[in-house]
Design an enzyme around this catalytic site. Structure first.
Site, mmCIF file in Angstrom:
data_model
loop_
_atom_site.group_PDB
_atom_site.id
_atom_site.type_symbol
_atom_site.label_atom_id
_atom_site.label_comp_id
_atom_site.label_asym_id
_atom_site.label_seq_id
_atom_site.Cartn_x
_atom_site.Cartn_y
_atom_site.Cartn_z
ATOM 1 N N GLU A 59 0.854 -1.196 0.000
ATOM 2 C CA GLU A 59 0.000 0.000 0.000
ATOM 3 C C GLU A 59 0.883 1.235 0.000
ATOM 4 O O GLU A 59 2.020 1.171 0.481
ATOM 5 C CB GLU A 59 -0.857 0.033 1.278
ATOM 6 C CG GLU A 59 -1.809 -1.130 1.412
ATOM 7 C CD GLU A 59 -2.541 -1.111 2.764
ATOM 8 O OE1 GLU A 59 -2.155 -0.316 3.649
ATOM 9 O OE2 GLU A 59 -3.485 -1.890 2.911
ATOM 10 N N LYS A 69 2.450 4.472 1.524
ATOM 11 C CA LYS A 69 2.622 4.946 2.897
ATOM 12 C C LYS A 69 2.215 6.424 2.891
ATOM 13 O O LYS A 69 2.966 7.288 2.462
ATOM 14 C CB LYS A 69 4.068 4.771 3.357
ATOM 15 C CG LYS A 69 4.255 5.104 4.829
ATOM 16 C CD LYS A 69 5.649 4.710 5.306
ATOM 17 C CE LYS A 69 5.808 4.918 6.803
ATOM 18 N NZ LYS A 69 5.546 6.278 7.260
ATOM 19 N N TYR A 74 -6.639 1.852 6.527
ATOM 20 C CA TYR A 74 -5.779 0.774 6.040
ATOM 21 C C TYR A 74 -5.518 -0.315 7.089
ATOM 22 O O TYR A 74 -4.653 -1.155 6.900
ATOM 23 C CB TYR A 74 -4.446 1.326 5.541
ATOM 24 C CG TYR A 74 -3.750 2.265 6.513
ATOM 25 C CD1 TYR A 74 -3.382 1.848 7.790
ATOM 26 C CD2 TYR A 74 -3.461 3.572 6.137
ATOM 27 C CE1 TYR A 74 -2.753 2.702 8.671
ATOM 28 C CE2 TYR A 74 -2.827 4.441 7.019
ATOM 29 C CZ TYR A 74 -2.470 4.002 8.294
ATOM 30 O OH TYR A 74 -1.855 4.854 9.170
ATOM 31 N N CYS A 129 18.459 46.919 7.100
ATOM 32 C CA CYS A 129 17.677 46.396 5.976
ATOM 33 C C CYS A 129 18.526 46.468 4.703
ATOM 34 O O CYS A 129 19.113 47.517 4.420
ATOM 35 C CB CYS A 129 16.400 47.228 5.813
ATOM 36 S SG CYS A 129 15.521 46.831 4.283
ATOM 37 N N CYS A 173 11.843 45.032 8.789
ATOM 38 C CA CYS A 173 12.261 46.368 8.390
ATOM 39 C C CYS A 173 11.082 47.278 8.757
ATOM 40 O O CYS A 173 9.974 47.072 8.270
ATOM 41 C CB CYS A 173 12.513 46.440 6.889
ATOM 42 S SG CYS A 173 12.652 48.155 6.338
HETATM 43 S S1 IVH Z 1 -0.069 0.120 8.874
HETATM 44 C C1 IVH Z 1 1.027 -2.214 12.431
HETATM 45 N N1 IVH Z 1 -0.407 1.215 6.502
HETATM 46 O O1 IVH Z 1 3.035 4.921 8.941
HETATM 47 C C2 IVH Z 1 0.893 -1.428 11.186
HETATM 48 N N2 IVH Z 1 0.592 2.521 8.218
HETATM 49 O O2 IVH Z 1 5.651 4.781 10.215
HETATM 50 C C3 IVH Z 1 0.579 -0.052 11.479
HETATM 51 N N3 IVH Z 1 1.127 4.801 7.525
HETATM 52 O O3 IVH Z 1 1.934 5.058 12.250
HETATM 53 C C4 IVH Z 1 0.461 0.853 10.374
HETATM 54 N N4 IVH Z 1 0.379 4.634 5.464
HETATM 55 O O4 IVH Z 1 0.679 6.473 10.490
HETATM 56 C C5 IVH Z 1 0.046 1.379 7.757
HETATM 57 N N5 IVH Z 1 -0.775 2.049 4.366
HETATM 58 C C6 IVH Z 1 -0.351 2.216 5.614
HETATM 59 C C7 IVH Z 1 0.197 3.440 6.058
HETATM 60 C C8 IVH Z 1 0.668 3.545 7.370
HETATM 61 C C9 IVH Z 1 0.922 5.433 6.360
HETATM 62 C C10 IVH Z 1 1.752 5.408 8.723
HETATM 63 C C11 IVH Z 1 1.027 5.194 10.019
HETATM 64 C C12 IVH Z 1 2.037 4.595 10.942
HETATM 65 C C13 IVH Z 1 3.316 5.028 10.307
HETATM 66 C C14 IVH Z 1 4.492 4.191 10.688
#
Ligand code: IVH
Length: 613
Positions: free
Chosen positions: A139, A141, A251, A435, A453
């Site tokens: 997925e 991030k 997610y 200035c 300024c």
């Molecule tokens: S899963 C145990 N899925 O990344 C798994 N996190 O660096 C927990 N995040 O705190 C998170 N996209 O805020 C998951 N597709 C995604 C995500 C995601 C962003 C963030 C989330 C987490 C952080 C960790």
């Protein structure tokens, strides 16, 4: 190729202050050195956490922050006796919201930065599962703030930030005011008694740009990254009044009651989220092998520039819930998921000079003039350094070798300084006291980092005011770029906004040539038909953004009407008299009209517009 890339990342990590982690055993620090460095690292990380979580205004890049954390973790592993785990850490908490406890801990994610690290994780996971078939889900991030939203019998009851993973801020009201999320789950699938849905609150690039443009229009300092703005927005005192929008994507899940109703897999969660009418992951991929995973990571990496939301990597998760259970977790990091973080586009260059830029409200911003570098498809020559304190705190010097990157892929920042390459003659930067444009003595208000300024007639300020008036969102005076404006100011032809509409009277062709002169006059003629509120916005009165400008024109009819507004028409008992005008905007407008000659400026503008209609 791959190994060269990995080596390159390591070199970069070094320049970012990752030194010890990549040193050989011969260079191993003593326990004493380690203890001192640990103290330093913890203090530095705490400082950046404070800026990031509490002030929503970080000063270093994610990569630089991650490098500090990695160095800390490596040292703690090497010297376990020095590693004091601290769970009193409040994470993202600001102290302004009630505390809510997560039923199930909100875990973090381990991070990888190289193909080799990612492959090692996948191989280890497969080994740990005895080489039974494993499906991994990839997925994006999302780069925002983690949120846990509880639905009880299908109804939204709570939205809580991650906090320290165990308890966070109850931001339910703000979340509902800012995000389009149904309070009631759609009947596309049966709802469990209770489910903690986990996701990310973020701001789209479009919204980020819109808000930054508004902030700049009223002389404010823009946000460097959509994540900071999302965090600030979610934690505002009056979110609905801000007119800002946030987005959310789900997610994951935490507690589910009854437990038997929990999703059976990540794919099952995606299906349920959709059936419940909630925003879910649209870009997910499913893979079975390391090779497929790496290919998918690369593909998502290539697509990401087209996504309308900010991301900083890919998350790879074991699909099957039973396999996740079998894998378990170490500390608060699950063994069934990992993040692969994209390294932001970076370039190493040198600071040629530090100059000061005077804004139209008089705020003086230091700027690093760098050896030009290509980054993410364009050339960067100048990087804002925010304020005087930041230069002193980071001890940036002229001649320094620096790593430049685009924060949130947009605005360039100095992510690191390589002090080992500092020229011996480089001395700490002394912030000028005058200035650069008019020589007036700069002033700083107590407790504020900004330096100003104070001279209202400062040519630098005038130049910026005119540039602002001419900008796309205001008068949209096409062709009147900074260079042209500067020439016309030097001739004394441009002193205020009205002068843009009096250029018929001057020998413009002498300065810009015949062709350009005709174009500029045509552009000024078109600007006569701009909506009045855009011209009011163009005056650059601090606090008067598009909303207030529209409200003023609605209330007073036209520019002449706004020019005639008395203090009592704007404020009653210190409060704004009508909808759309904030107290701050009303007060600053009164100051503009009564003390800064604003009435006459506006009247002359109005007269110049009417004169040749
Ligand atoms: S899963 C145990 N899925 O990344 C798994 N996190 O660096 C927990 N995040 O705190 C998170 N996209 O805020 C998951 N597709 C995604 C995500 C995601 C962003 C963030 C989330 C987490 C952080 C960790």
């Amino acid at each position: 190729m791959k190994t060269t890339f990995d080596r390159w990342r390591r070199v970069l990590a070094c320049t970012l202050g990752l030194g010890w982690q990549v040193m050989g055993a011969a260079d191993a620090p003593s326990a004493e050195d380690a203890s001192a460095r640990l103290r330093q690292l913890r203090a530095e990380i705490a400082h950046h956490d404070e800026l990031y979580f509490k002030k929503a205004a970080p000063e270093i890049s994610d990569a630089a922050y991650d490098a500090l954390k990695r160095e800390l973790r490596a040292l703690e592993q090497r010297f376990p006796q020095l590693a004091a785990r601290d769970l009193s850490d409040g994470g993202d908490r600001t102290g302004a919201f009630a505390t809510a406890t997560h039923r199930r801990r909100m875990q973090g994610l381990g991070k990888t930065y190289t193909e080799a690290e990612l492959r090692a994780f996948l191989a280890k996971t497969r080994r740990a599962l005895g080489h039974e078939p494993v499906a991994f889900v990839l997925e994006p991030k999302y780069d925002g703030l983690a949120i846990s939203v509880t639905y009880e019998r299908g109804r939204l009851v709570r939205a809580v930030t991650r906090g320290n993973g165990l308890e966070g801020d109850d931001v339910t009201a703000n979340f509902l005011a800012l995000c389009d999320v149904p309070r009631q789950l759609a009947p596309g699938a049966p709802a469990p008694e209770l489910i903690e849905l986990r996701g990310e609150v973020f701001m789209t690039y479009a919204e980020f740009k819109r808000i930054n443009a508004e902030i700049e229009a009223v002389g404010g300092e823009r946000f460097a990254h959509p994540r900071n703005l999302a965090a600030g927005t979610l934690k505002q005192a009056r979110p609905a009044a801000s007119g800002r929008r946030l987005s959310v994507v789900f997610y994951g899940w935490g507690a589910v009651e009854p437990a038997a109703r929990a999703p059976a897999s990540q794919r099952d969660l995606h299906r349920l989220v959709r059936a419940w009418g909630l925003p879910g992951v649209d870009e997910a991929r499913v893979v079975a092998t390391e090779d497929e995973a790496w290919r998918a990571v690369a593909e998502l990496g290539a697509q990401r520039a087209r996504w309308p939301f900010p991301t900083d990597g890919v998350v790879i998760k074991v699909d099957d819930a039973a396999q996740r259970e079998a894998l378990g977790a170490t500390d608060d990091l699950p063994r069934w998921a990992i993040a692969y973080k994209f390294v932001p586009a970076q370039a190493i260059t040198r600071v040629r000079a530090i100059t000061l830029q005077v804004g139209r409200t008089g705020v003086v911003t230091p700027v690093a003039e760098i050896e030009p570098v290509r980054l993410g498809g364009s050339t960067i020559r100048r990087v804002s350094l925010h304020n005087r304190e930041e230069i002193a705190r980071r001890d940036l010097r002229i001649g320094d070798a620096v790593t430049v990157e685009r924060a949130g892929e947009i605005i360039p920042v100095i992510a690191g300084i390589d002090r080992t390459r500092r020229p011996p003659a480089a001395v700490p930067f002394v912030f000028p006291s005058a200035c650069p444009s008019c020589g007036a003595v700069l002033s700083a208000e107590a407790g504020q980092a900004a330096v100003r300024c104070p001279n209202r007639a400062c040519p630098g300020r005038l130049q910026r005011r005119l540039e602002h008036f001419a900008s796309d969102d205001c008068a949209n005076l096409d062709g009147f770029g900074p260079g042209v404006i500067e020439k016309l100011v030097a001739r004394g032809w441009l002193r205020e906004p009205a002068d843009f509409f009096r250029l018929e009277e001057v020998p413009l062709a002498e300065v810009v040539g015949g062709k350009s002169a005709a174009k500029l006059r045509a552009s000024a003629a078109r600007a006569r038909d701009r909506e009045s509120w855009r011209l009011v916005l163009g005056l650059g009165v601090p606090g008067v953004g598009p909303g207030a400008a529209k409200a003023l024109v609605r209330r007073f009819g036209d520019l002449e009407g706004v020019a005639g507004a008395a203090e009592s028409d704007l404020l009653a008992g210190g409060r704004p008299r009508f909808e759309g005008l904030s107290e701050a905007a009303a007060k600053s407008l009164v100051a503009f009209l009564d003390e800064e000659g604003g009435r006459d400026t506006l009247r002359r503008l109005s007269a110049a517009l009417v004169a040749r209609r």
